[in-house]
Design an enzyme around this catalytic site. Structure first.
Site, short mmCIF file in Angstrom:
data_model
loop_
_atom_site.label_atom_id
_atom_site.label_comp_id
_atom_site.label_asym_id
_atom_site.label_seq_id
_atom_site.Cartn_x
_atom_site.Cartn_y
_atom_site.Cartn_z
N PRO A 1 0.79 -1.24 0.00
CA PRO A 1 0.00 0.00 0.00
C PRO A 1 0.83 1.29 0.00
O PRO A 1 1.84 1.39 0.69
CB PRO A 1 -0.83 -0.11 1.28
CG PRO A 1 -0.17 -1.13 2.12
CD PRO A 1 0.50 -2.08 1.17
N ASN A 2 0.34 2.22 -0.80
CA ASN A 2 0.88 3.58 -0.93
C ASN A 2 2.22 3.65 -1.68
O ASN A 2 2.74 4.76 -1.87
CB ASN A 2 1.01 4.27 0.44
CG ASN A 2 -0.32 4.44 1.10
OD1 ASN A 2 -1.28 4.90 0.45
ND2 ASN A 2 -0.44 4.06 2.35
N ARG B 1 7.40 -0.16 13.55
CA ARG B 1 7.97 -0.63 12.26
C ARG B 1 9.08 -1.66 12.47
O ARG B 1 9.60 -2.22 11.51
CB ARG B 1 8.54 0.56 11.47
CG ARG B 1 7.49 1.54 11.01
CD ARG B 1 8.08 2.57 10.08
NE ARG B 1 7.28 3.77 10.08
CZ ARG B 1 6.21 3.99 9.32
NH1 ARG B 1 5.81 3.07 8.47
NH2 ARG B 1 5.53 5.11 9.40
N TYR C 1 11.72 8.27 1.83
CA TYR C 1 11.59 7.21 0.82
C TYR C 1 12.29 7.51 -0.50
O TYR C 1 12.26 6.67 -1.40
CB TYR C 1 10.10 6.92 0.58
CG TYR C 1 9.38 6.44 1.83
CD1 TYR C 1 9.83 5.32 2.51
CD2 TYR C 1 8.28 7.13 2.34
CE1 TYR C 1 9.21 4.88 3.65
CE2 TYR C 1 7.63 6.69 3.49
CZ TYR C 1 8.10 5.57 4.14
OH TYR C 1 7.48 5.13 5.28
N HIS D 1 12.88 -3.15 1.90
CA HIS D 1 12.38 -1.86 2.39
C HIS D 1 13.31 -0.75 1.93
O HIS D 1 14.54 -0.91 1.95
CB HIS D 1 12.26 -1.85 3.92
CG HIS D 1 11.29 -2.86 4.41
ND1 HIS D 1 9.94 -2.68 4.30
CD2 HIS D 1 11.47 -4.08 4.95
CE1 HIS D 1 9.33 -3.75 4.77
NE2 HIS D 1 10.23 -4.62 5.17
N ALA E 1 3.21 -1.04 4.60
CA ALA E 1 2.62 -1.05 5.96
C ALA E 1 2.16 -2.45 6.37
O ALA E 1 2.13 -2.77 7.57
CB ALA E 1 1.46 -0.06 6.02
N SER F 1 13.45 2.20 3.54
CA SER F 1 14.00 2.78 4.78
C SER F 1 14.52 1.68 5.69
O SER F 1 14.13 0.50 5.55
CB SER F 1 12.91 3.59 5.49
OG SER F 1 11.84 2.75 5.88
N ARG G 1 5.68 12.24 -2.15
CA ARG G 1 5.67 12.74 -0.77
C ARG G 1 6.76 12.07 0.05
O ARG G 1 7.21 10.99 -0.29
CB ARG G 1 4.30 12.44 -0.12
CG ARG G 1 3.22 13.37 -0.62
CD ARG G 1 1.87 12.96 -0.09
NE ARG G 1 0.98 12.61 -1.17
CZ ARG G 1 -0.15 11.93 -1.04
NH1 ARG G 1 -0.53 11.49 0.14
NH2 ARG G 1 -0.91 11.68 -2.07
N ASN H 1 8.01 -5.82 -1.14
CA ASN H 1 7.97 -4.76 -0.13
C ASN H 1 6.51 -4.67 0.30
O ASN H 1 5.70 -4.03 -0.37
CB ASN H 1 8.45 -3.43 -0.70
CG ASN H 1 8.50 -2.36 0.38
OD1 ASN H 1 7.93 -2.54 1.47
ND2 ASN H 1 9.16 -1.24 0.11
N GLU I 1 12.52 -9.91 1.20
CA GLU I 1 11.78 -8.76 1.74
C GLU I 1 12.63 -7.50 1.56
O GLU I 1 13.81 -7.49 1.92
CB GLU I 1 11.49 -8.99 3.23
CG GLU I 1 10.71 -7.86 3.86
CD GLU I 1 10.49 -8.07 5.36
OE1 GLU I 1 10.76 -9.19 5.87
OE2 GLU I 1 10.06 -7.12 6.02
N ARG J 1 13.47 3.37 12.95
CA ARG J 1 12.31 4.28 12.94
C ARG J 1 11.41 4.00 14.15
O ARG J 1 11.88 3.56 15.19
CB ARG J 1 11.59 4.11 11.60
CG ARG J 1 12.50 4.42 10.40
CD ARG J 1 11.77 4.31 9.09
NE ARG J 1 10.67 5.28 9.02
CZ ARG J 1 9.71 5.23 8.10
NH1 ARG J 1 9.70 4.27 7.20
NH2 ARG J 1 8.76 6.14 8.10
O1 CA2 Z 1 10.71 1.54 3.95
C1 CA2 Z 1 9.87 0.90 3.33
O2 CA2 Z 1 10.04 0.46 2.20
C2 CA2 Z 1 8.46 0.70 3.94
O3 CA2 Z 1 8.03 -0.60 3.58
C3 CA2 Z 1 7.58 1.77 3.32
C4 CA2 Z 1 6.18 1.80 3.91
C5 CA2 Z 1 6.22 1.82 5.44
O4 CA2 Z 1 4.91 1.72 5.97
C6 CA2 Z 1 7.08 0.71 6.01
O5 CA2 Z 1 7.13 0.83 7.42
C7 CA2 Z 1 8.49 0.78 5.46
C8 CA2 Z 1 5.45 3.03 3.37
C9 CA2 Z 1 5.04 2.84 1.91
C10 CA2 Z 1 4.94 4.09 1.13
O6 CA2 Z 1 4.29 5.13 1.83
C11 CA2 Z 1 4.44 6.40 1.37
C12 CA2 Z 1 4.03 7.42 2.20
C13 CA2 Z 1 4.16 8.73 1.80
C14 CA2 Z 1 4.68 9.01 0.55
C15 CA2 Z 1 5.07 7.99 -0.30
C16 CA2 Z 1 4.94 6.68 0.11
#
Ligand code: CA2
Length: 145
Positions: A11-12, A112, A24, A101, A78, A103, A19, A75, A99, A108
Protein backbone atom coordinates in the site's frame (compact mmCIF):
# COMPACT_ATOMS: atom_id res chain seq x y z
CA UNK A 1 13.08 -23.47 -11.19
CA UNK A 2 11.36 -20.78 -13.31
CA UNK A 3 13.64 -17.90 -14.41
CA UNK A 4 11.02 -15.39 -13.41
CA UNK A 5 10.89 -12.80 -10.63
CA UNK A 6 7.65 -11.38 -9.29
CA UNK A 7 8.07 -7.94 -7.68
CA UNK A 8 5.25 -7.07 -5.28
CA UNK A 9 4.74 -3.68 -3.65
CA UNK A 10 2.19 -2.96 -0.97
CA UNK A 11 0.00 0.00 0.00
CA UNK A 12 0.88 3.58 -0.93
CA UNK A 13 3.99 2.56 -2.85
CA UNK A 14 2.26 4.09 -5.88
CA UNK A 15 2.79 7.48 -4.18
CA UNK A 16 6.56 7.11 -4.05
CA UNK A 17 8.53 10.15 -5.17
CA UNK A 18 5.58 12.47 -4.59
CA UNK A 19 5.67 12.74 -0.77
CA UNK A 20 8.17 12.22 2.07
CA UNK A 21 11.23 12.11 -0.29
CA UNK A 22 13.49 12.56 2.76
CA UNK A 23 12.42 9.11 4.02
CA UNK A 24 11.59 7.21 0.82
CA UNK A 25 13.63 8.99 -1.85
CA UNK A 26 12.72 10.86 -5.02
CA UNK A 27 12.24 7.96 -7.41
CA UNK A 28 8.76 6.84 -8.37
CA UNK A 29 7.79 3.18 -8.26
CA UNK A 30 7.59 3.22 -12.08
CA UNK A 31 11.24 4.41 -12.22
CA UNK A 32 12.35 1.65 -9.83
CA UNK A 33 10.42 -0.92 -11.85
CA UNK A 34 12.03 0.40 -15.05
CA UNK A 35 15.51 -0.11 -13.60
CA UNK A 36 14.63 -3.64 -12.50
CA UNK A 37 13.12 -4.44 -15.90
CA UNK A 38 16.40 -3.34 -17.54
CA UNK A 39 18.52 -5.51 -15.24
CA UNK A 40 16.23 -8.51 -15.69
CA UNK A 41 16.25 -8.06 -19.46
CA UNK A 42 20.07 -8.03 -19.54
CA UNK A 43 20.17 -11.15 -17.35
CA UNK A 44 17.55 -13.03 -19.40
CA UNK A 45 15.16 -13.16 -16.47
CA UNK A 46 11.43 -12.63 -16.92
CA UNK A 47 9.92 -10.12 -14.48
CA UNK A 48 6.39 -9.13 -13.47
CA UNK A 49 5.42 -6.14 -11.34
CA UNK A 50 2.40 -5.92 -9.06
CA UNK A 51 1.35 -3.13 -6.68
CA UNK A 52 -1.78 -3.11 -4.61
CA UNK A 53 -3.26 -1.19 -1.72
CA UNK A 54 -5.34 -4.27 -0.81
CA UNK A 55 -4.10 -7.08 1.43
CA UNK A 56 -6.34 -9.74 -0.17
CA UNK A 57 -5.16 -8.83 -3.68
CA UNK A 58 -1.54 -9.36 -2.56
CA UNK A 59 -2.45 -12.68 -0.94
CA UNK A 60 -4.17 -13.77 -4.19
CA UNK A 61 -1.18 -12.70 -6.31
CA UNK A 62 1.24 -14.71 -4.14
CA UNK A 63 -1.03 -17.76 -4.40
CA UNK A 64 -1.26 -17.47 -8.21
CA UNK A 65 2.57 -17.37 -8.44
CA UNK A 66 2.93 -20.99 -7.30
CA UNK A 67 4.75 -22.99 -9.97
CA UNK A 68 5.14 -19.94 -12.23
CA UNK A 69 7.75 -17.84 -10.43
CA UNK A 70 11.22 -18.69 -9.11
CA UNK A 71 11.60 -15.81 -6.68
CA UNK A 72 9.43 -13.10 -5.15
CA UNK A 73 10.81 -9.68 -4.25
CA UNK A 74 8.31 -8.08 -1.89
CA UNK A 75 7.97 -4.76 -0.13
CA UNK A 76 4.77 -5.31 1.83
CA UNK A 77 4.95 -1.64 2.97
CA UNK A 78 2.62 -1.05 5.96
CA UNK A 79 1.38 -4.68 5.73
CA UNK A 80 4.90 -5.70 6.81
CA UNK A 81 3.92 -4.81 10.35
CA UNK A 82 0.36 -6.15 10.37
CA UNK A 83 -0.24 -9.00 7.94
CA UNK A 84 -0.27 -12.60 9.10
CA UNK A 85 -2.18 -13.30 5.84
CA UNK A 86 0.72 -12.23 3.61
CA UNK A 87 3.17 -14.17 5.77
CA UNK A 88 1.00 -17.31 5.51
CA UNK A 89 0.63 -16.89 1.74
CA UNK A 90 4.42 -16.68 1.28
CA UNK A 91 4.91 -19.66 3.55
CA UNK A 92 2.27 -21.69 1.66
CA UNK A 93 3.64 -21.21 -1.88
CA UNK A 94 7.20 -22.09 -0.83
CA UNK A 95 8.69 -19.64 -3.35
CA UNK A 96 11.87 -18.03 -1.98
CA UNK A 97 11.06 -14.43 -1.09
CA UNK A 98 13.29 -11.42 -0.52
CA UNK A 99 11.78 -8.76 1.74
CA UNK A 100 12.74 -5.24 0.70
CA UNK A 101 12.38 -1.86 2.39
CA UNK A 102 13.48 1.55 1.23
CA UNK A 103 14.00 2.78 4.78
CA UNK A 104 15.80 1.13 7.68
CA UNK A 105 12.70 -0.07 9.53
CA UNK A 106 14.82 -0.76 12.65
CA UNK A 107 15.84 2.88 12.97
CA UNK A 108 12.31 4.28 12.94
CA UNK A 109 9.19 4.06 15.12
CA UNK A 110 8.90 0.95 17.33
CA UNK A 111 5.85 -0.32 15.43
CA UNK A 112 7.97 -0.63 12.26
CA UNK A 113 10.61 -2.78 13.99
CA UNK A 114 8.57 -5.96 13.71
CA UNK A 115 8.04 -7.69 10.36
CA UNK A 116 5.57 -10.56 10.04
CA UNK A 117 7.19 -11.44 6.71
CA UNK A 118 10.84 -11.63 7.86
CA UNK A 119 10.49 -15.10 9.42
CA UNK A 120 9.36 -16.72 6.15
CA UNK A 121 11.59 -14.71 3.80
CA UNK A 122 14.95 -15.96 2.55
CA UNK A 123 16.38 -12.63 3.66
CA UNK A 124 15.68 -8.95 4.13
CA UNK A 125 17.24 -5.81 2.62
CA UNK A 126 16.35 -2.49 4.24
CA UNK A 127 17.66 1.04 4.35
CA UNK A 128 19.27 1.61 0.95
CA UNK A 129 16.43 3.51 -0.70
CA UNK A 130 15.67 2.47 -4.27
CA UNK A 131 19.02 0.63 -4.28
CA UNK A 132 17.47 -1.92 -1.87
CA UNK A 133 15.57 -3.25 -4.91
CA UNK A 134 18.77 -3.48 -6.98
CA UNK A 135 20.46 -5.43 -4.18
CA UNK A 136 17.40 -7.69 -4.04
CA UNK A 137 17.61 -8.26 -7.80
CA UNK A 138 21.24 -9.47 -7.44
CA UNK A 139 20.25 -11.79 -4.59
CA UNK A 140 17.30 -13.11 -6.63
CA UNK A 141 19.52 -13.66 -9.68
CA UNK A 142 21.85 -15.85 -7.60
CA UNK A 143 18.89 -17.87 -6.32
CA UNK A 144 17.56 -18.46 -9.85
CA UNK A 145 20.81 -20.03 -11.13
O1 CA2 B 1 10.71 1.54 3.95
C1 CA2 B 1 9.87 0.90 3.33
O2 CA2 B 1 10.04 0.46 2.20
C2 CA2 B 1 8.46 0.70 3.94
O3 CA2 B 1 8.03 -0.60 3.58
C3 CA2 B 1 7.58 1.77 3.32
C4 CA2 B 1 6.18 1.80 3.91
C5 CA2 B 1 6.22 1.82 5.44
O4 CA2 B 1 4.91 1.72 5.97
C6 CA2 B 1 7.08 0.71 6.01
O5 CA2 B 1 7.13 0.83 7.42
C7 CA2 B 1 8.49 0.78 5.46
C8 CA2 B 1 5.45 3.03 3.37
C9 CA2 B 1 5.04 2.84 1.91
C10 CA2 B 1 4.94 4.09 1.13
O6 CA2 B 1 4.29 5.13 1.83
C11 CA2 B 1 4.44 6.40 1.37
C12 CA2 B 1 4.03 7.42 2.20
C13 CA2 B 1 4.16 8.73 1.80
C14 CA2 B 1 4.68 9.01 0.55
C15 CA2 B 1 5.07 7.99 -0.30
C16 CA2 B 1 4.94 6.68 0.11
Amino acid sequence: MKKKILVINGPNMNLLGEREPDIYGKKSLKEIEGELAGLCGEAGIEVEFFQSNHEGAIVDKIGEAKGKVGCIIINPAAFTHTSVAIRDALSAVKIPAIEVHLSNIYGREDFRKHSYVAGVAQGQIAGFGAYSYILAFHAAKEMLI
